[in-house]
Design a protein around this motif. Structure first.
Motif, mmCIF file in Angstrom:
data_model
loop_
_atom_site.group_PDB
_atom_site.id
_atom_site.type_symbol
_atom_site.label_atom_id
_atom_site.label_comp_id
_atom_site.label_asym_id
_atom_site.label_seq_id
_atom_site.Cartn_x
_atom_site.Cartn_y
_atom_site.Cartn_z
ATOM 1 N N LEU A 195 8.496 1.204 3.697
ATOM 2 C CA LEU A 195 8.840 2.480 3.659
ATOM 3 C C LEU A 195 7.921 3.067 2.375
ATOM 4 N N ARG A 196 7.499 2.209 1.640
ATOM 5 C CA ARG A 196 6.776 2.599 0.375
ATOM 6 C C ARG A 196 5.145 2.060 0.505
ATOM 7 N N PHE A 197 4.845 1.896 1.411
ATOM 8 C CA PHE A 197 3.454 1.546 1.830
ATOM 9 C C PHE A 197 3.231 0.366 1.165
ATOM 10 N N GLU A 198 3.893 -0.795 1.091
ATOM 11 C CA GLU A 198 3.274 -1.821 0.506
ATOM 12 C C GLU A 198 3.461 -3.235 1.508
ATOM 13 N N PRO A 199 2.271 -3.372 2.263
ATOM 14 C CA PRO A 199 2.182 -4.299 3.349
ATOM 15 C C PRO A 199 2.275 -5.701 3.221
ATOM 16 N N TYR A 200 2.118 -6.266 1.819
ATOM 17 C CA TYR A 200 1.925 -7.704 1.944
ATOM 18 C C TYR A 200 3.284 -8.282 1.683
ATOM 19 N N THR A 201 3.143 -9.570 1.326
ATOM 20 C CA THR A 201 4.364 -10.306 1.156
ATOM 21 C C THR A 201 4.222 -11.003 -0.139
ATOM 22 N N PHE B 102 -4.338 15.981 -9.251
ATOM 23 C CA PHE B 102 -5.721 15.454 -9.176
ATOM 24 C C PHE B 102 -5.732 13.928 -9.769
ATOM 25 N N LEU B 103 -4.610 13.527 -10.337
ATOM 26 C CA LEU B 103 -4.425 12.161 -10.758
ATOM 27 C C LEU B 103 -3.504 11.278 -10.037
ATOM 28 N N ASN B 104 -2.931 11.878 -8.976
ATOM 29 C CA ASN B 104 -1.949 11.205 -7.993
ATOM 30 C C ASN B 104 -2.875 10.413 -7.023
ATOM 31 N N SER B 105 -2.704 9.022 -6.806
ATOM 32 C CA SER B 105 -3.301 8.214 -5.975
ATOM 33 C C SER B 105 -2.618 8.175 -4.704
ATOM 34 N N ASN B 106 -3.351 7.802 -3.638
ATOM 35 C CA ASN B 106 -3.019 8.042 -2.210
ATOM 36 C C ASN B 106 -1.878 6.775 -1.973
ATOM 37 N N PRO B 107 -0.767 7.056 -1.657
ATOM 38 C CA PRO B 107 0.297 5.891 -1.516
ATOM 39 C C PRO B 107 -0.089 5.042 -0.390
ATOM 40 N N ARG B 108 -0.845 5.435 0.444
ATOM 41 C CA ARG B 108 -1.102 4.600 1.516
ATOM 42 C C ARG B 108 -2.530 3.855 1.373
ATOM 43 N N MET C 26 -2.519 -0.016 2.446
ATOM 44 C CA MET C 26 -2.412 -0.090 3.968
ATOM 45 C C MET C 26 -4.198 0.256 4.540
ATOM 46 N N LYS C 27 -4.457 1.169 3.822
ATOM 47 C CA LYS C 27 -5.950 1.509 4.474
ATOM 48 C C LYS C 27 -7.022 0.758 4.136
ATOM 49 N N ARG C 28 -6.803 -0.068 3.027
ATOM 50 C CA ARG C 28 -8.000 -0.897 2.551
ATOM 51 C C ARG C 28 -7.809 -2.382 3.167
ATOM 52 N N ALA C 29 -6.812 -2.822 3.778
ATOM 53 C CA ALA C 29 -6.466 -3.961 4.389
ATOM 54 C C ALA C 29 -7.624 -4.260 5.543
#
Length: 550
Positions: free
Chosen positions: A261-267, A315-321, A324-327
């Motif tokens: 739910l927080r877009f943190e895909p790794y283990t 403007f300083l907020n990064s994309n929370p996803r 997942m997009k860089r995987a």
């Protein structure tokens, strides 16, 4: 041939076969050690079953060659040495058990992100810890307040109103009628009400799903631990370890859902890597195959981005996803894959004959389906925000109203327009920003749901379930401490078991009657105490008057 002399009798038991070498009886090999059977040796290194050359104790002058009864001091010394040796043996045994056990290391709570933050983030990081208590009044609390995100907008609005107020007061009047204030105010109020209600509905729905998750994990944990049978012998130990693994998978599901739910895909995170490291999942494979991406996803956010996030600078907020997009490898759906392992475990319980009750089998599969329902429901809340057209329109209407506000206040307020505009903007923008913050209840904002606390609760409650084996009914029902009719009677189960069934039923009826009488008596005592206190106050104020005492 003369008869052999009689064998002297002693009070301590003697061995059936005396040692061939008297020096070996109670020799140095027994000094300080434990005798067979766990008992400590007698004073002087003699075990209770060994004999010394002249008997257990030196021969008495009154009975040459015979044993002498030990004195009181020797008997006390013997008892003290026995207790001391048994105490030392117990301590050694406890140390061995403690060394053989494998307790959890005294590490910080793995289900919280507060262990890895400090400095500026330590106060403003979220979600808010609901277990902490602040003594500051609500009006002065900053942790969880929307004020930090309003600082820059309010400064801009103050400059805007100051500019046109100065023009109105020094150059030329530019005020307009307040009729526009009334018309636009109704529209803005309706828009903000719609925005707030939809945002809080999503927040409440997210909380309901996590409450359902807690309930479902408790049900599954109890079914696996209590209702799944354990086989005999070595298989029984394997069954216990398998059930503990299944309970850990329930914890892993909740933690994996939080990260999804927080877009943190790794283990690679501290709270999950030890729970799913033995599973064959896409997330585990991606974590091992992409160390650079994992490092980039787990590195702390810079101070500039943190400051921009807390001040609401988009403007300083990064994309929370972005993780997942860089995987570069499939990251899969870790909670869904964990459900597959739980389903396989349940199948084996049924096929091995460890879960024979049909109702338990049905409950197991139904609760696995309920976990899947939580997964899809939270995904729906996360990925179905307010339509962007509504969000943009409400933001534009609100800002238009605030920017036109100084022109409508200038004719009546003059220089007071500046603080009046800032105060009105704080109220209006505060409601708008709160709705925007709680729209996604699963993030890292202070006002988001404390998912770490929910995961810690699930882990703790499953540990509580597994901390005791399945109870035998007779062990706790027939206990002497089971006071069946307390507070009517303090007698335990053993006492009531000696009475007839009719007497027990009569006592239950009597308990109901006595409880009712006691309740009424308590009410009368409270009323009487209140009357006495009232009469005492009246007599103190009016000593010459008489009050009727009912």
């Amino acid at each position: 041939m003369a008869a052999p002399p009689p064998t002297p009798t002693v009070r301590e038991p003697v061995s059936a076969t005396p040692p061939s070498d008297p020096s070996q009886a109670g020799g140095p090999s027994n000094v300080g050690g434990l005798a067979p059977g766990g008992r400590s040796p007698a004073p002087g290194g003699l075990s209770p079953g060994a004999r010394s050359p002249g008997g257990l104790f030196p021969p008495s002058p009154r009975s040459p060659g015979g044993p002498r009864s030990p004195t009181a001091s020797q008997h006390n010394d013997h008892e003290n040495n026995l207790k001391r040796t048994e105490s030392e043996a117990l301590k050694d045994r406890l140390k061995e058990l403690a060394a053989a056990a494998s307790p959890r290391p005294p590490a910080p709570n793995p289900f919280t992100r507060k262990n890895s933050i400090s400095g500026f983030d330590a106060y403003f990081a979220g979600p808010r810890d609901i277990q902490k208590h602040s003594k500051w009044p609500l009006v002065l609390q900053m942790h969880g307040s929307i004020l930090p995100k309003l600082i820059l907008p309010l400064i801009g609005i103050a400059g805007w109103s100051t500019l046109f107020t100065a023009i109105h007061m020094k150059v030329t009047p530019i005020g307009i009628s307040s009729l526009l204030l009334t018309v636009l105010g109704f529209v803005v109020g309706l828009s903000l009400s719609f925005r707030s209600s939809t945002a809080y509905e999503r927040y409440a729905e997210g909380r309901r799903y996590w409450a359902q998750l807690i309930l479902t994990t408790q049900n599954l944990g109890r079914i696996y631990w209590v209702h799944a049978k354990e086989r005999e012998g070595e298989l029984g130990k394997k069954d216990v370890m398998a059930k503990l693994t299944a309970l850990n998978l329930l914890v892993a599901f909740s933690v994996a859902l939080k990260h999804r739910l927080r877009f943190e895909p790794y283990t690679c995170y501290d709270d999950i890597k030890n729970l799913v490291g033995h599973l064959d999942t896409f997330a585990q494979s991606a974590t091992a195959a992409e160390p650079d991406q994992v490092h980039h996803a787990t590195e702390p956010v810079g101070l500039l981005h943190s400051l921009g996030e807390y001040l609401g600078v988009s403007f300083l907020n990064s994309n929370p996803r972005k993780a997942m997009k860089r995987a570069k490898s499939p990251i899969g759906n870790l909670p869904l894959e964990i459900l597959s392992y739980l389903g396989s475990f349940t199948d084996e319980l049924v096929l091995n004959g460890q879960m024979t009750v049909v109702m338990h089998q049905t409950l197991s599969y139904n609760n696995i389906v309920a976990l899947n329902d939580v997964l899809t429901g939270t995904d729906r809340v996360l990925n179905t925000p307010l339509p962007i057209a509504y969000a943009i329109a409400i933001a534009q209407i609100t800002w238009v109203y605030i920017l036109l506000l100084p022109f409508q206040l200038l004719p009546q307020l003059g220089w007071i327009t500046i603080p009046g505009t800032v105060a009105a903007a704080y109220v209006i923008l505060g409601i708008l920003f709160i709705g925007r913050e709680i729209e996604n209840p699963f993030g890292h904002d202070v006002n988001d749901l404390p998912l770490e606390i929910y995961c810690a609760q699930i882990a703790q409650e499953l540990d509580i379930i597994a901390s005791r084996p399945k109870r035998q009914n007779s062990a706790w029902i027939e206990s002497i401490d089971n006071r069946l009719l307390w507070p009517l009677s303090n007698s335990g189960y053993k006492v009531w078991a000696l009475r007839e069934e009719e007497k027990i039923r009569e006592a239950v009826v009597h308990k109901v009657e006595q409880t009712f009488v006691s309740y009424k008596k308590g009410e009368e005592e409270v009323a009487s105490k209140h009357r006495r206190r009232k009469n005492a106050k009246f007599e103190k104020r009016h000593p010459n008057d008489v009050i009727s005492k009912v």
